[in-house]
Design an enzyme around this catalytic site. Structure first.
Site, mmCIF file in Angstrom:
data_model
loop_
_atom_site.group_PDB
_atom_site.id
_atom_site.type_symbol
_atom_site.label_atom_id
_atom_site.label_comp_id
_atom_site.label_asym_id
_atom_site.label_seq_id
_atom_site.Cartn_x
_atom_site.Cartn_y
_atom_site.Cartn_z
ATOM 1 N N ASP A 11 0.050 6.270 15.268
ATOM 2 C CA ASP A 11 0.647 5.436 14.229
ATOM 3 C C ASP A 11 1.904 6.104 13.677
ATOM 4 O O ASP A 11 2.349 5.812 12.585
ATOM 5 C CB ASP A 11 -0.358 5.213 13.099
ATOM 6 C CG ASP A 11 -0.809 6.524 12.480
ATOM 7 O OD1 ASP A 11 -0.453 7.593 13.011
ATOM 8 O OD2 ASP A 11 -1.517 6.482 11.466
ATOM 9 N N GLN A 17 -12.463 8.617 11.230
ATOM 10 C CA GLN A 17 -12.441 7.249 11.739
ATOM 11 C C GLN A 17 -13.614 6.908 12.660
ATOM 12 O O GLN A 17 -13.941 5.731 12.850
ATOM 13 C CB GLN A 17 -11.139 7.018 12.521
ATOM 14 C CG GLN A 17 -10.120 6.144 11.803
ATOM 15 C CD GLN A 17 -10.682 4.788 11.465
ATOM 16 O OE1 GLN A 17 -11.122 4.047 12.327
ATOM 17 N NE2 GLN A 17 -10.699 4.458 10.188
ATOM 18 N N ASP A 70 -14.900 15.149 21.128
ATOM 19 C CA ASP A 70 -13.891 15.607 20.173
ATOM 20 C C ASP A 70 -12.952 16.602 20.845
ATOM 21 O O ASP A 70 -13.407 17.613 21.395
ATOM 22 C CB ASP A 70 -14.542 16.245 18.947
ATOM 23 C CG ASP A 70 -13.534 16.451 17.833
ATOM 24 O OD1 ASP A 70 -13.188 15.448 17.173
ATOM 25 O OD2 ASP A 70 -13.077 17.589 17.636
ATOM 26 N N LYS A 86 0.863 -1.180 0.000
ATOM 27 C CA LYS A 86 0.000 0.000 0.000
ATOM 28 C C LYS A 86 0.899 1.230 0.000
ATOM 29 O O LYS A 86 1.784 1.339 0.846
ATOM 30 C CB LYS A 86 -0.922 0.011 1.217
ATOM 31 C CG LYS A 86 -1.844 1.227 1.246
ATOM 32 C CD LYS A 86 -2.973 1.092 2.266
ATOM 33 C CE LYS A 86 -2.562 1.483 3.657
ATOM 34 N NZ LYS A 86 -3.707 1.837 4.526
ATOM 35 N N LYS A 95 3.210 10.489 18.529
ATOM 36 C CA LYS A 95 1.771 10.562 18.798
ATOM 37 C C LYS A 95 1.443 9.831 20.101
ATOM 38 O O LYS A 95 2.047 8.816 20.428
ATOM 39 C CB LYS A 95 0.989 9.926 17.633
ATOM 40 C CG LYS A 95 0.880 10.823 16.411
ATOM 41 C CD LYS A 95 -0.181 10.270 15.469
ATOM 42 C CE LYS A 95 -0.405 11.145 14.252
ATOM 43 N NZ LYS A 95 -1.384 10.504 13.344
ATOM 44 N N GLY A 122 -5.243 6.020 17.219
ATOM 45 C CA GLY A 122 -4.679 7.205 16.581
ATOM 46 C C GLY A 122 -3.170 7.214 16.454
ATOM 47 O O GLY A 122 -2.629 7.794 15.508
ATOM 48 N N ARG A 129 -10.794 -1.277 7.666
ATOM 49 C CA ARG A 129 -9.926 -2.224 8.380
ATOM 50 C C ARG A 129 -9.438 -1.626 9.699
ATOM 51 O O ARG A 129 -9.175 -2.353 10.662
ATOM 52 C CB ARG A 129 -8.797 -2.721 7.482
ATOM 53 C CG ARG A 129 -7.785 -1.696 6.996
ATOM 54 C CD ARG A 129 -6.680 -1.496 7.989
ATOM 55 N NE ARG A 129 -5.486 -0.982 7.357
ATOM 56 C CZ ARG A 129 -4.575 -0.248 8.002
ATOM 57 N NH1 ARG A 129 -4.752 0.105 9.266
ATOM 58 N NH2 ARG A 129 -3.493 0.152 7.385
#
Lengths: 350, 350
Positions: free
Chosen positions: B250, B141, B163, B70, B254, B248, B113
């Site tokens: 990745d 997401q 949020d 990908k 983060k 979140g 996914r």
């Protein structure tokens, strides 16, 4: 939704021409020397050692605003399944937006860009008056190398072909070479100003030979494109002023010429890191016959005039080309542009 | 010549359904635990830091006889050009022959996914009687995570959405969630036995909240899917028995939850190496709040029964999912199979 042009081999063969590819690969080397390119890390995976593997080579041509990748797999057992052992696919993306632009069958383009690479080595490093070309290896690559070199050089008169596995291959290929060159390459230039010029360049003597030593001794330019893992050409055979383009070594352990030739030659590479890792120079570097400092430079530095090619008519020169993804991307781009202009291929919404 | 099926987002949305994707991602984890998968090295390139980058993630699903990659690019300035900032393309190959099988737009599949991954964490690690789900992050997401978790769990009654950037986002999303779930997910099951079951599972309370502390204190399952670079959720807020699926994180730097939560929790990951590098656990490992040895295992080991999930109703559990190419490949494969059956997409000769 993105418009992606998909080109199979049939379409690619229609729009690609060798003179343009040689120009494109020279431009890649020029951009590389001017730091307008980036080669990303290679991904390599062996599904089963000696039976099946794949690699992903990728990079960025800043100078052309594209990035992309080529996936190449090799499955030994495909032969029994009547499938090609080597299968390649290239994807091209716009490096201003990330949008996919094209997906191309990579096989024919790989043949063309590899032929162009060997020829560019001869064009910039061989003596200008070189008349005798020796092609070592009568496999898939031979015709591409010969076509590109004849197009790129001015004075070739004789082309000898030697095959390390079966001398009949060499003889058969030499016999059919004029027709192959006409069908595959010259036909592209029909009705253009180039036709006569290239037709004349292709009108030389072709001969299959079985005595490699004898052939080496009378050659000005030697191109090697074999899967060899031991040196085929000895140092004692090589006359002053010879140029070598070593094309076959693109993997650990491959070697085509005696490493002692490297020790007394001016040696150039396409990509320094890759050549040190897997090129013709790999073995010589590993057994310390030569050192990294002995390598003059990447060929792009010669093309743009940063570094010198041969210094005298007597120099032996070696160009070690391993093949980089940037060549595939650039060639894919000119093919995509040509296909777009002629409205060829299939445009899909992705 | 190879037949390659090309699927754009429109076709993918027609054939993909979340229950099947959850099953597919569970199967990926199962294959991974049983050493039927291989993750290749990631290629990452920054065109310009903070402005544009791309990565190539690739791997091999031995258990399904496919390999592939990908390519995902992120171009910040695309917004001004009315283009998506994130663009993804997946290529699937047959790992018995190397032949290309499919090229797919990767965006919607990535959403599906990733939703499935968060939900599988809850399914295998949360308390079975979990009734209160908190979704932290009301971005792209959120809907995927909520749909997948409602489908995968048996007793959810309340879904709260928070949020961190704008509480109005959360409120708006909560208000439209029933419709979104119906249109995007439930509609797939019309005229099937599953329709009533999933319709019932989707029939819960949705509420946008603006007090994160209060919401955390009453939640059984918390899913985080934000671009946060500092912990949003404090350890003091977390009640016994809570499960976290951290989606979140990745990328280096983060972080969504206080690393002290990890220190008192049973922590699971999707891929050990990748989670250590870029996952939610990265910061905790780097500042030594936890060590690699504290991570219980990859989730696949729980699914196949090699390792235990939670040991008691009081355990806090954390599932750190970073996303692996194998998920994209597996999902792409079921989508390609479904499209083939329905004769959808474009089949091109490559």
């Amino acid at each position: 939704m993105f418009k992606v042009r998909v080109l199979n081999e049939e379409v690619i063969k229609q729009v690609i021409d060798m003179k343009q590819v040689v120009g494109a690969i020279e431009e890649v080397y020029r951009l590389k020397s001017n730091e307008k390119t980036e080669v990303f890390d290679m991904v390599f995976h062996e599904f089963e050692r000696g039976v099946a593997d794949m690699d992903i080579k990728s990079g960025h041509l800043k100078g052309e605003d594209i990035f992309g990748l080529k996936v190449v797999s090799w499955f030994k057992d495909n032969e029994d399944k009547k499938l090609p052992m080597l299968i390649g696919t290239t994807m091209v993306f716009d490096s201003k937006t990330g949008m996919p632009i094209g997906m191309l069958n990579a096989e024919y383009i790989t043949g063309m860009r590899t032929g162009a690479a060997g020829a560019i080595g001869a064009k910039y490093l061989a003596r200008e008056n070189s008349a005798d070309l020796l092609m070592v290896g009568a496999g898939h690559q031979a015709t591409f190398q010969i076509a590109a070199t004849l197009i790129s050089m001015q004075n070739i008169k004789n082309v000898r072909i030697y095959d390390p596995i079966d001398s009949n291959n060499a003889k058969k290929l030499a016999e059919s070479m004029k027709e192959l060159l006409k069908d595959k390459f010259l036909s592209k230039y029909e009705n253009t100003d180039l036709y006569d010029e290239i037709s004349k360049k292709f009108n030389v003597n072709f001969e299959g030979v079985d005595d490699l030593e004898k052939a080496v001794k009378i050659s000005d330019v030697i191109i090697t494109a074999t899967p060899s893992r031991k040196p085929l050409i000895k140092k004692e055979w090589v006359k002053k002023g010879t140029h070598f383009s070593c094309v076959g070594s693109d993997m650990n352990g491959k070697q085509e010429i005696d490493e002692n030739i490297l020790a007394c030659a001016r040696v150039y590479v396409d990509d320094m890191n890759q050549a040190l890792d897997v090129g013709e120079i790999e073995i010589g570097i590993k057994n310390k016959t030569i050192s990294k400092e002995d390598i003059i430079c990447e060929i792009g530095d010669v093309i743009v005039g940063k570094e010198k090619g041969r210094l005298s008519e007597d120099d032996i020169t070696v160009y070690d080309t391993t093949g980089i993804a940037l060549q595939d991307l650039m060639t894919s781009k000119i093919v995509l542009d040509a296909a777009k202009e002629k409205n060829l291929g299939v445009v899909v919404d992705l």
